[in-house]
Design an enzyme around this catalytic site. Structure first.
Site, PDB file in Angstrom:
ATOM      1  N   ASP A   8       0.982  -1.315  -0.157  1.00 59.35           N
ATOM      2  CA  ASP A   8       0.093   0.205  -0.256  1.00 59.35           C
ATOM      3  C   ASP A   8       1.036   1.209   0.007  1.00 59.35           C
ATOM      4  O   ASP A   8       2.079   0.995   0.414  1.00 59.35           O
ATOM      5  CB  ASP A   8      -0.880  -0.130   1.152  1.00 59.35           C
ATOM      6  CG  ASP A   8      -1.847   1.111   1.050  1.00 59.35           C
ATOM      7  OD1 ASP A   8      -2.299   1.540   0.306  1.00 59.35           O
ATOM      8  OD2 ASP A   8      -2.227   1.926   2.319  1.00 59.35           O
ATOM      9  N   GLU A  10       0.853   5.572   0.520  1.00 56.88           N
ATOM     10  CA  GLU A  10       0.130   6.821   0.889  1.00 56.88           C
ATOM     11  C   GLU A  10       0.942   8.262   0.026  1.00 56.88           C
ATOM     12  O   GLU A  10       2.036   8.020  -0.224  1.00 56.88           O
ATOM     13  CB  GLU A  10       0.267   7.384   2.275  1.00 56.88           C
ATOM     14  CG  GLU A  10      -0.514   6.331   3.335  1.00 56.88           C
ATOM     15  CD  GLU A  10      -2.175   6.531   3.080  1.00 56.88           C
ATOM     16  OE1 GLU A  10      -2.539   7.310   2.469  1.00 56.88           O
ATOM     17  OE2 GLU A  10      -2.593   5.468   3.418  1.00 56.88           O
ATOM     18  N   GLU A  53      -5.739  18.738   2.398  1.00 55.64           N
ATOM     19  CA  GLU A  53      -6.580  17.727   1.975  1.00 55.64           C
ATOM     20  C   GLU A  53      -6.083  16.277   2.257  1.00 55.64           C
ATOM     21  O   GLU A  53      -6.631  15.474   2.772  1.00 55.64           O
ATOM     22  CB  GLU A  53      -7.432  17.781   0.704  1.00 55.64           C
ATOM     23  CG  GLU A  53      -8.131  19.250   0.473  1.00 55.64           C
ATOM     24  CD  GLU A  53      -7.338  20.436   0.290  1.00 55.64           C
ATOM     25  OE1 GLU A  53      -5.958  20.149   0.013  1.00 55.64           O
ATOM     26  OE2 GLU A  53      -7.859  21.415   0.337  1.00 55.64           O
ATOM     27  N   HIS A 151      -5.508   6.992   7.260  1.00 58.40           N
ATOM     28  CA  HIS A 151      -4.923   5.885   6.733  1.00 58.40           C
ATOM     29  C   HIS A 151      -3.577   6.022   6.919  1.00 58.40           C
ATOM     30  O   HIS A 151      -2.926   6.760   7.069  1.00 58.40           O
ATOM     31  CB  HIS A 151      -5.212   6.393   5.096  1.00 58.40           C
ATOM     32  CG  HIS A 151      -6.495   6.336   4.664  1.00 58.40           C
ATOM     33  ND1 HIS A 151      -6.791   5.787   3.250  1.00 58.40           N
ATOM     34  CD2 HIS A 151      -7.567   6.719   5.116  1.00 58.40           C
ATOM     35  CE1 HIS A 151      -8.028   5.575   3.263  1.00 58.40           C
ATOM     36  NE2 HIS A 151      -8.565   6.169   4.212  1.00 58.40           N
ATOM     37  N   ASP A 156      -2.855  -0.573   6.985  1.00 57.26           N
ATOM     38  CA  ASP A 156      -3.906  -0.874   5.833  1.00 57.26           C
ATOM     39  C   ASP A 156      -3.207  -2.150   5.319  1.00 57.26           C
ATOM     40  O   ASP A 156      -4.312  -3.006   5.034  1.00 57.26           O
ATOM     41  CB  ASP A 156      -3.740   0.165   4.972  1.00 57.26           C
ATOM     42  CG  ASP A 156      -4.696   1.362   5.479  1.00 57.26           C
ATOM     43  OD1 ASP A 156      -5.137   1.304   6.333  1.00 57.26           O
ATOM     44  OD2 ASP A 156      -4.655   2.288   4.565  1.00 57.26           O
TER      45      ASP A 156
END
Length: 230
Positions: A8, A10, A53, A151, A156
């Protein structure tokens, strides 16, 4: 048994083509679809700002990543860890696009798309018309989400590893044995020989979405209880 890598990322945003970068990579080794305990995890200085954001999603600010390595510094370690094995990710197109953009920028070969196993696609085929985000799948399979306040790539991965097993039909390895053991690279995973079957109970929202999906299929098995007539 087959080795796979579940991973995963980010990022600073949604699109590497517009300058977004990776800020975190996590990967877990799977042997026979079970985690061995071997992991790869790095935080990365994206060499650019992190929009507010994006920070709301993963919790990282640029200050958190000051002094962290650049992607070019960790690329070889990541490639060595994943080897030539299949790569499992949720919404894998997103992660593959970012990984390959970063690898290209750093002067490394890209990862072939033929290695991709997308758990989102598996989930959509298994639960058509239902929400299939990682959160939704964890709730459906009663996977504990209490630690997932933002997250986090490594967390995750661990959640997805549990979901992936369930999407494949549940943990069936080692039935009839006292325990199941997977050994790889001097790392041993020992887990229970049996498992409690979880009953999947869809929410009212999921039932409505499923019905709306089935209504689009003339003479569907779900509506009639009989095969559609030729």
């Amino acid at each position: 048994m087959e080795r796979k890598i579940l991973f995963d990322t980010e990022t600073t945003g949604f699109d590497p083509d517009t300058g977004d970068r990776i800020i975190e990579i996590a990967a877990l080794e799977l042997i026979g679809d079970l985690p061995t305990g071997e992991t790869f995890h790095v935080l990365i200085n994206p060499e650019r700002d992190i929009p507010a954001e994006a920070t709301k999603v993963h919790g990282f600010t640029l200050a958190d990543l000051e002094g962290k390595p650049k992607f070019s510094d960790v690329a070889k370690g990541f490639l060595d860890f994943i080897g030539d094995d299949p790569l499992v990710a949720h919404n894998a197109q997103f992660d593959f696009k970012f990984i390959n953009a970063e690898l290209k920028k750093a002067g490394f070969p890209e990862v072939g798309m033929e290695r991709m196993i997308d758990t989102l696609e598996i989930a959509r085929n298994t639960f058509p018309g239902m929400p299939n985000s990682l959160d939704a799948l964890c709730r459906r399979y009663s996977v504990d989400l209490s630690e997932r306040t933002t997250h986090n790539a490594l967390l995750d991965c661990r959640l997805l590893a549990e979901v992936y097993i369930e999407l494949l039909g549940g943990r069936q390895h080692g039935l009839g044995l006292a325990a199941e053991t997977v050994t790889a690279q001097l790392v041993t995973y020992t887990g229970p020989a049996s498992r409690t079957i979880r009953k999947v109970r869809p929410s009212e929202e999921e039932k409505a979405l499923h019905k709306a999906f089935c209504d689009k299929i003339p003479g569907s098995l779900w509506e009639s209880g009989k095969p559609p007539q030729a």
